[in-house]
Write a protein that holds these residues in place. Structure first.
Motif, PDB file in Angstrom:
ATOM      1  N   PRO A 119      69.956  57.731 -13.449  1.00 59.00           N
ATOM      2  CA  PRO A 119      68.962  56.709 -13.100  1.00 59.00           C
ATOM      3  C   PRO A 119      68.769  55.759 -14.285  1.00 59.00           C
ATOM      4  O   PRO A 119      69.002  56.116 -15.440  1.00 59.00           O
ATOM      5  CB  PRO A 119      67.683  57.517 -12.847  1.00 59.00           C
ATOM      6  CG  PRO A 119      68.122  58.943 -12.759  1.00 59.00           C
ATOM      7  CD  PRO A 119      69.363  59.066 -13.571  1.00 59.00           C
ATOM      8  N   PHE A 120      68.319  54.538 -14.007  1.00 55.92           N
ATOM      9  CA  PHE A 120      67.992  53.593 -15.072  1.00 55.92           C
ATOM     10  C   PHE A 120      66.854  52.694 -14.623  1.00 55.92           C
ATOM     11  O   PHE A 120      66.624  52.503 -13.425  1.00 55.92           O
ATOM     12  CB  PHE A 120      69.208  52.750 -15.478  1.00 55.92           C
ATOM     13  CG  PHE A 120      69.627  51.746 -14.433  1.00 55.92           C
ATOM     14  CD1 PHE A 120      69.103  50.459 -14.412  1.00 55.92           C
ATOM     15  CD2 PHE A 120      70.556  52.091 -13.454  1.00 55.92           C
ATOM     16  CE1 PHE A 120      69.486  49.545 -13.442  1.00 55.92           C
ATOM     17  CE2 PHE A 120      70.944  51.184 -12.486  1.00 55.92           C
ATOM     18  CZ  PHE A 120      70.411  49.902 -12.477  1.00 55.92           C
ATOM     19  N   VAL A 121      66.135  52.144 -15.602  1.00 53.46           N
ATOM     20  CA  VAL A 121      65.085  51.152 -15.354  1.00 53.46           C
ATOM     21  C   VAL A 121      65.220  50.064 -16.408  1.00 53.46           C
ATOM     22  O   VAL A 121      65.759  50.289 -17.495  1.00 53.46           O
ATOM     23  CB  VAL A 121      63.666  51.771 -15.403  1.00 53.46           C
ATOM     24  CG1 VAL A 121      63.463  52.748 -14.253  1.00 53.46           C
ATOM     25  CG2 VAL A 121      63.423  52.460 -16.749  1.00 53.46           C
ATOM     26  N   GLY A 151      67.678  51.579 -10.710  1.00 51.32           N
ATOM     27  CA  GLY A 151      68.750  51.981  -9.814  1.00 51.32           C
ATOM     28  C   GLY A 151      69.442  53.231 -10.281  1.00 51.32           C
ATOM     29  O   GLY A 151      68.887  54.026 -11.063  1.00 51.32           O
ATOM     30  N   LEU A 152      70.674  53.372  -9.830  1.00 51.50           N
ATOM     31  CA  LEU A 152      71.470  54.557 -10.120  1.00 51.50           C
ATOM     32  C   LEU A 152      72.844  54.147 -10.623  1.00 51.50           C
ATOM     33  O   LEU A 152      73.430  53.174 -10.142  1.00 51.50           O
ATOM     34  CB  LEU A 152      71.635  55.425  -8.869  1.00 51.50           C
ATOM     35  CG  LEU A 152      70.362  55.992  -8.244  1.00 51.50           C
ATOM     36  CD1 LEU A 152      70.702  56.692  -6.932  1.00 51.50           C
ATOM     37  CD2 LEU A 152      69.681  56.968  -9.206  1.00 51.50           C
ATOM     38  N   ILE A 153      73.356  54.901 -11.580  1.00 49.55           N
ATOM     39  CA  ILE A 153      74.724  54.755 -12.054  1.00 49.55           C
ATOM     40  C   ILE A 153      75.486  55.986 -11.585  1.00 49.55           C
ATOM     41  O   ILE A 153      75.089  57.119 -11.880  1.00 49.55           O
ATOM     42  CB  ILE A 153      74.766  54.650 -13.591  1.00 49.55           C
ATOM     43  CG1 ILE A 153      73.962  53.428 -14.045  1.00 49.55           C
ATOM     44  CG2 ILE A 153      76.199  54.567 -14.092  1.00 49.55           C
ATOM     45  CD1 ILE A 153      73.694  53.393 -15.533  1.00 49.55           C
ATOM     46  N   VAL A 162      80.005  53.235 -10.421  1.00 45.98           N
ATOM     47  CA  VAL A 162      79.422  52.380  -9.384  1.00 45.98           C
ATOM     48  C   VAL A 162      77.933  52.245  -9.689  1.00 45.98           C
ATOM     49  O   VAL A 162      77.272  53.223 -10.045  1.00 45.98           O
ATOM     50  CB  VAL A 162      79.644  52.983  -7.983  1.00 45.98           C
ATOM     51  CG1 VAL A 162      78.842  52.215  -6.935  1.00 45.98           C
ATOM     52  CG2 VAL A 162      81.126  52.979  -7.629  1.00 45.98           C
ATOM     53  N   ILE A 163      77.416  51.018  -9.567  1.00 41.63           N
ATOM     54  CA  ILE A 163      76.018  50.733  -9.877  1.00 41.63           C
ATOM     55  C   ILE A 163      75.273  50.358  -8.591  1.00 41.63           C
ATOM     56  O   ILE A 163      75.740  49.520  -7.823  1.00 41.63           O
ATOM     57  CB  ILE A 163      75.893  49.544 -10.860  1.00 41.63           C
ATOM     58  CG1 ILE A 163      76.855  49.689 -12.045  1.00 41.63           C
ATOM     59  CG2 ILE A 163      74.445  49.372 -11.320  1.00 41.63           C
ATOM     60  CD1 ILE A 163      76.536  50.794 -12.989  1.00 41.63           C
ATOM     61  N   LEU A 164      74.115  50.968  -8.367  1.00 40.77           N
ATOM     62  CA  LEU A 164      73.198  50.563  -7.293  1.00 40.77           C
ATOM     63  C   LEU A 164      71.948  50.013  -7.965  1.00 40.77           C
ATOM     64  O   LEU A 164      71.348  50.689  -8.811  1.00 40.77           O
ATOM     65  CB  LEU A 164      72.843  51.754  -6.398  1.00 40.77           C
ATOM     66  CG  LEU A 164      73.995  52.470  -5.694  1.00 40.77           C
ATOM     67  CD1 LEU A 164      73.470  53.646  -4.890  1.00 40.77           C
ATOM     68  CD2 LEU A 164      74.775  51.509  -4.814  1.00 40.77           C
ATOM     69  N   GLY A 191      77.571  47.343  -7.507  1.00 39.50           N
ATOM     70  CA  GLY A 191      78.563  46.788  -8.419  1.00 39.50           C
ATOM     71  C   GLY A 191      79.407  47.819  -9.115  1.00 39.50           C
ATOM     72  O   GLY A 191      79.299  49.039  -8.846  1.00 39.50           O
ATOM     73  N   LEU A 192      80.237  47.322  -9.988  1.00 38.21           N
ATOM     74  CA  LEU A 192      81.138  48.152 -10.781  1.00 38.21           C
ATOM     75  C   LEU A 192      80.774  47.992 -12.239  1.00 38.21           C
ATOM     76  O   LEU A 192      80.603  46.863 -12.717  1.00 38.21           O
ATOM     77  CB  LEU A 192      82.588  47.747 -10.556  1.00 38.21           C
ATOM     78  CG  LEU A 192      83.090  47.797  -9.114  1.00 38.21           C
ATOM     79  CD1 LEU A 192      84.545  47.325  -9.051  1.00 38.21           C
ATOM     80  CD2 LEU A 192      82.964  49.209  -8.544  1.00 38.21           C
ATOM     81  N   GLY A 193      80.645  49.114 -12.954  1.00 32.44           N
ATOM     82  CA  GLY A 193      80.341  49.081 -14.383  1.00 32.44           C
ATOM     83  C   GLY A 193      81.509  49.631 -15.169  1.00 32.44           C
ATOM     84  O   GLY A 193      82.113  50.654 -14.806  1.00 32.44           O
TER      85      GLY A 193
END
Length: 196
Positions: A119-121, A151-153, A162-164, A191-193
């Motif tokens: 997870p990230f913020v 979102g989520l990595i 994959v990034i949401l 997206g793609l990271g």
């Protein structure tokens, strides 16, 4: 409607990813939080001010450093979106109309490391420019605001994920020829990271 479809697609992707194995557990590496991401999605403006052009296809580019377990990182990026449609204007008839929004942002970011889903913020300042084009007439304005997102990595390897991402911007309103229009929006993207 488009926002609902995008959300369902993201949920479907997450469900599919959950059924597969993510990157194997590994020792935490602070550099693994530094990545360049390409995001595709939809930005939704205020329907009252922008209909029928409120839902826009979005492309974003972002560099981020999610920090270490003991620190907060940063992020900088650009996101552009646009929507065009023939609009009927009483007294003038049907004419081509387009709304475009470009945004540059910078802020702080925190990723929560793990061997699987991360997870990230993030939050920070946003400078956005909106341009409205109706027939041969164009107006634009640039404003400063704030944003928050999270979102989520979903890592698939040491270098690819994959990034949401779900995002909201709020702050100053645009002013077009002395008429105010809401400057807030929400955006959903996938997206793609790539690890740097």
């Amino acid at each position: 409607m488009r926002t609902t479809i995008l959300a369902l697609m993201a949920l479907n992707l997450f469900s599919a990813c959950a059924a597969t194995s993510f990157a194997p557990p590994q020792d935490y590496d602070p550099e693994s939080n530094r990545r360049f991401s390409v995001l595709l999605g939809q930005r939704s403006l205020d329907e009252d001010d922008y209909a029928p052009l409120e839902d826009q296809a979005l492309l974003g580019l972002e560099f981020s450093d999610g920090g270490t377990p003991d620190s907060i990182g940063f992020e900088v990026g650009f996101a552009g979106s646009s929507s065009s449609e023939d609009v009927f204007i009483p007294g003038f008839g049907t004419t081509d109309s387009q709304t475009t929004v470009g945004e540059i942002y910078a802020g702080v970011r925190k990723e929560f490391p793990g061997s699987g889903v991360r997870p990230f913020v993030g939050a920070g300042a946003s400078m956005s420019t909106a341009e409205l084009e109706v027939g041969n007439n164009t107006v634009d304005d640039t404003v400063i605001g704030l944003y928050v997102h999270g979102g989520l990595i979903l890592p698939f390897s040491d270098t690819f994920a994959v990034i949401l991402d779900a995002r909201a911007r709020f702050g100053d309103d645009y002013e077009f020829n002395n008429v105010e229009a809401n400057g807030d929006f929400i955006a959903l993207a996938i997206g793609l990271g790539f690890k740097l």
